[in-house]
Design an enzyme around this catalytic site. Sequence first.
Site, short mmCIF file in Angstrom:
data_model
loop_
_atom_site.label_atom_id
_atom_site.label_comp_id
_atom_site.label_asym_id
_atom_site.label_seq_id
_atom_site.Cartn_x
_atom_site.Cartn_y
_atom_site.Cartn_z
N ASP A 105 0.86 -1.19 0.00
CA ASP A 105 0.00 0.00 0.00
C ASP A 105 0.90 1.24 0.00
O ASP A 105 1.75 1.40 0.87
CB ASP A 105 -0.88 -0.02 1.25
CG ASP A 105 -2.02 0.99 1.18
OD1 ASP A 105 -1.80 2.08 0.63
OD2 ASP A 105 -3.12 0.69 1.66
N LYS A 143 -0.52 9.94 1.35
CA LYS A 143 -0.59 11.18 2.13
C LYS A 143 0.57 11.25 3.13
O LYS A 143 0.91 10.25 3.77
CB LYS A 143 -1.93 11.27 2.85
CG LYS A 143 -3.08 11.47 1.87
CD LYS A 143 -4.41 11.59 2.56
CE LYS A 143 -5.50 11.81 1.52
NZ LYS A 143 -6.83 11.65 2.06
#
Length: 214
Positions: A118, A122
């Site tokens: 993943d 951000k």
Amino acid sequence: MRLRNKPWAKPLIAENPQYVVTDPAALRGNWQSRFEKEQPLYIEIGMGKGRFIVEMAKKYPERNFIGLEMQTVATGIALKKQIEAKLPNLQLVCANGSGLTEFFEPNEVSGIYLNFSDPWPKNRNEKRRLTYKSFLAQYEEVMQPTGHLEFKTDNRGLFEYSLTSLNNYGMEFDQVWLDLHQTPDLTDNVMTEYEEKFSQKGQPIYKLEAHFKH
């Protein structure tokens, strides 16, 4: 990517304790007892549906492999592959991979694979990226001094971040690929489900191999 719930996954895992470990901390320092033979141990963190780790176990019978996955459904799909293959050098673990030092003793692991992790794009989620320094510290602790880390992704941002993170940590790069599938003589490459999908679309696959300085 979160998979849709499959009601069969949990019961299948419960029915096959010979292939799936749900309490990995209990085996810390004693993983070789789960395998037919005592052999160098390699782990994949976030194995997904298990294609990579199953194919690696088939290709390298002289190594033992563990696939770590926190999603029950993905573990169930990987387990179906192992039930069919019955590989004596493969174990699956359904647990969160962030606790590696709880699961493995220092120097217990010969190599670590990170495939299509993943990207957590951000900035506030930087600490969740599997190539963040706190994860690297865990890899360094559980891996033998001769061990190597292999990382593959289709996400350029995550790859650039990982190169910087590993470099800042003081790791040494053995090789870096900016477009893996354009490399001549790619015979040793074992693909994941994601890798096949993305490479067929013509997207570059990024890969690095690195080790800790000792």
